[in-house]
Scaffold this active site. Structure first.
Site, mmCIF file in Angstrom:
data_model
loop_
_atom_site.group_PDB
_atom_site.id
_atom_site.type_symbol
_atom_site.label_atom_id
_atom_site.label_comp_id
_atom_site.label_asym_id
_atom_site.label_seq_id
_atom_site.Cartn_x
_atom_site.Cartn_y
_atom_site.Cartn_z
ATOM 1 N N ARG A 244 11.782 -5.039 -0.244
ATOM 2 C CA ARG A 244 11.774 -3.646 -0.665
ATOM 3 C C ARG A 244 13.065 -3.371 -1.420
ATOM 4 N NH1 ARG A 244 10.077 -4.038 4.649
ATOM 5 N NH2 ARG A 244 7.925 -3.334 5.050
ATOM 6 N N LYS A 269 12.557 -2.524 7.436
ATOM 7 C CA LYS A 269 11.698 -1.479 7.993
ATOM 8 C C LYS A 269 11.382 -1.803 9.452
ATOM 9 C CE LYS A 269 7.628 1.270 6.804
ATOM 10 N NZ LYS A 269 6.514 1.439 5.847
ATOM 11 N N HIS A 375 8.162 -1.126 -6.243
ATOM 12 C CA HIS A 375 7.282 -1.584 -5.160
ATOM 13 C C HIS A 375 6.105 -2.385 -5.706
ATOM 14 C CE1 HIS A 375 7.240 -1.245 -0.849
ATOM 15 N NE2 HIS A 375 5.925 -1.091 -0.843
ATOM 16 N N ARG A 378 6.818 -5.977 -5.384
ATOM 17 C CA ARG A 378 6.559 -6.484 -4.024
ATOM 18 C C ARG A 378 5.067 -6.763 -3.842
ATOM 19 N NH1 ARG A 378 8.158 -6.279 1.542
ATOM 20 N NH2 ARG A 378 6.695 -5.188 2.893
ATOM 21 N N HIS A 401 5.561 -7.332 7.674
ATOM 22 C CA HIS A 401 4.516 -6.466 8.213
ATOM 23 C C HIS A 401 4.331 -6.724 9.708
ATOM 24 C CE1 HIS A 401 2.447 -5.981 4.022
ATOM 25 N NE2 HIS A 401 3.457 -5.162 4.191
ATOM 26 N N TYR A 410 -4.067 -7.179 0.285
ATOM 27 C CA TYR A 410 -3.819 -7.961 -0.935
ATOM 28 C C TYR A 410 -4.945 -8.952 -1.224
ATOM 29 C CZ TYR A 410 0.786 -5.931 -0.488
ATOM 30 O OH TYR A 410 1.818 -5.043 -0.380
#
Length: 428
Positions: A244, A269, A375, A378, A401, A410
């Site tokens: 990120r 995150k 983003h 990414r 994640h 994706y």
């Protein structure tokens, strides 16, 4: 004219054509050490020097990175996510500033104890500063909706009423309504210790299924070709690692492990650390970049500065650490910032808006007819890894994640779609 004259006077006895890019960078670095210099004054200085050299037509193998210096004009504000996370709000004005709306100050003053407990509960659980800002904001809006009544006088019925109001009267997105719900559940469950229980039936915002914007490899190359200097290096790192933007900007020198070919992403995150690959093609550019950053750091030390903001109050435990090379930001701003709370003068990382604007502008110049952003790089990283046959669990770990279902989106944007269906038009 004034800025140009100041620059010329700084090099007495030397002609403009004799000056090298390092002389110009050194001059701008010295200007950047003046923390009282306003952003517009710093930009004026850069524009004046660049205009001078457009007239001189100096022949340089590598001209100064004008974009970097111009991007450095904006320093991190007191409530920026990087700086604010190290300081807890105290006064109602602090809380209102954290939210970004001073109109909430009287409301916060009225229920200050609740907000103190809310901020403390968020921080003791290691939640991010952005979550703190978001939750504080939603609690303010909730109490304001009910004329400033104390949260103890409100309950599940009022929460459901407020959430429905957001959809019916404010037409908010599903993610926005869920933010408000999470904030209020946290307030009543973790802070007030009065769990809401079943909220009953209330109108929910519909969550539309949206696929992420992904660039082709050709589009990524075209976008990167429109960037230069530090902006190119950061954008390349975003695509090459899947980080990120804020994770990249918060990198410290010690996080780059060239011998092992990896980068340690710290406090990502969810306050999680992870490891991503250091692209081989970026090893040399990053090494050259760090030489320039080290020279900038040495100038700061020579001038009596050289501090970087340390996480988790480490500066109190290790007073000399803020000046150590390993703790410096990989992508520092060209300007020093004066902390209005501690009065310390530090060099923070580059402001994220500079990179965001540069990437959007580069996509436009490259003729990419998609809404491309930082983003998007990414998203493209993840999609291109899956196209290359990498396991989805590996991609999940690289992206950080928590749930593989987040990564599975994706699979729907691969070259041939999630089901690898081939059009009957192409089969004859």
């Amino acid at each position: 004219m004034l800025r140009a004259e100041q620059f010329i006077r700084a090099f007495p006895g030397r002609r403009l054509a004799e000056l090298e890019p390092d002389d110009i960078s050194g001059y701008l670095a010295r200007k950047g050490q003046i923390s009282t210099l306003q952003a517009w004054q710093f930009r004026q200085t850069i524009d004046a020097i660049q205009n001078l050299y457009s007239i001189v037509n100096a022949e340089w193998a590598a001209p100064p990175d004008w974009d970097f210096w111009r991007d450095s004009a904006r320093t991190l504000e007191a409530q920026h996510a990087t700086t604010a996370r190290e300081v807890a709000p105290v006064t109602p004005e602090d809380y209102a500033g954290r939210i970004g709306d001073t109109r909430f100050a009287p409301l916060i003053h009225k229920h200050l104890e609740v907000f103190v407990r809310l901020a403390s509960g968020i921080r003791t659980r290691g939640m991010s500063i952005r979550t703190e800002k978001t939750y504080l904001g939603w609690v303010c809006r909730f109490l304001q909706h009910f004329d400033g009544r104390a949260p103890d006088d409100l309950g599940a019925r009022e929460v459901a009423n407020f959430l429905e109001h957001l959809v019916v009267n404010r037409n908010v997105a599903a993610s926005t309504q869920n933010q408000a719900l999470n904030a209020l559940v946290f307030l009543y469950d973790k802070v007030l210790e009065q769990p809401l229980g079943d909220l009953g039936a209330f109108r929910r915002s519909r969550r539309p299924k949206r696929l992420p914007v992904v660039l082709s490899r050709n589009e990524v190359n075209r976008l990167l070709a429109e960037l230069g200097g530090m902006q190119w290096l950061i954008a390349s790192l975003l695509y090459g690692t899947g980080m990120r933007l804020m994770e990249a900007l918060r990198l410290r020198v010690q996080d780059l492990e060239f011998d092992r070919g990896l980068i340690v992403v710290r406090r990502g995150k969810g306050d999680k650390d992870r490891i991503v690959p250091l692209p081989e093609s970026l090893a040399d550019p990053l090494a050259r970049h760090l030489k320039e950053v080290r020279a900038l750091h040495q100038r700061d030390l020579d001038a009596g500065f050289g501090e970087a903001l340390l996480p988790d109050a480490l500066a109190r435990k290790y007073p000399g650490a803020p000046r150590e090379w390993r703790w410096q930001f990989v992508f520092p701003s060209g300007r020093l910032s004066r902390d209005p709370r501690s009065e310390s003068t530090r060099r923070h990382h580059l402001h994220e808006t500079a990179v965001q604007k540069a990437v959007v502008a580069a996509a436009r110049r490259a003729g990419i007819a998609k809404k491309a952003s930082c983003h998007t790089l990414r998203h493209s990283f993840a999609t291109h890894l899956l196209e290359s046959g990498y396991d989805i669990r590996t991609v999940q770990e690289l992206l950080g994640h928590s749930d593989v279902r987040t990564t599975q989106i994706y699979t729907h944007v691969l070259n041939r779609g999630g089901l690898a269906v081939r059009s009957p038009l192409d089969t004859g």
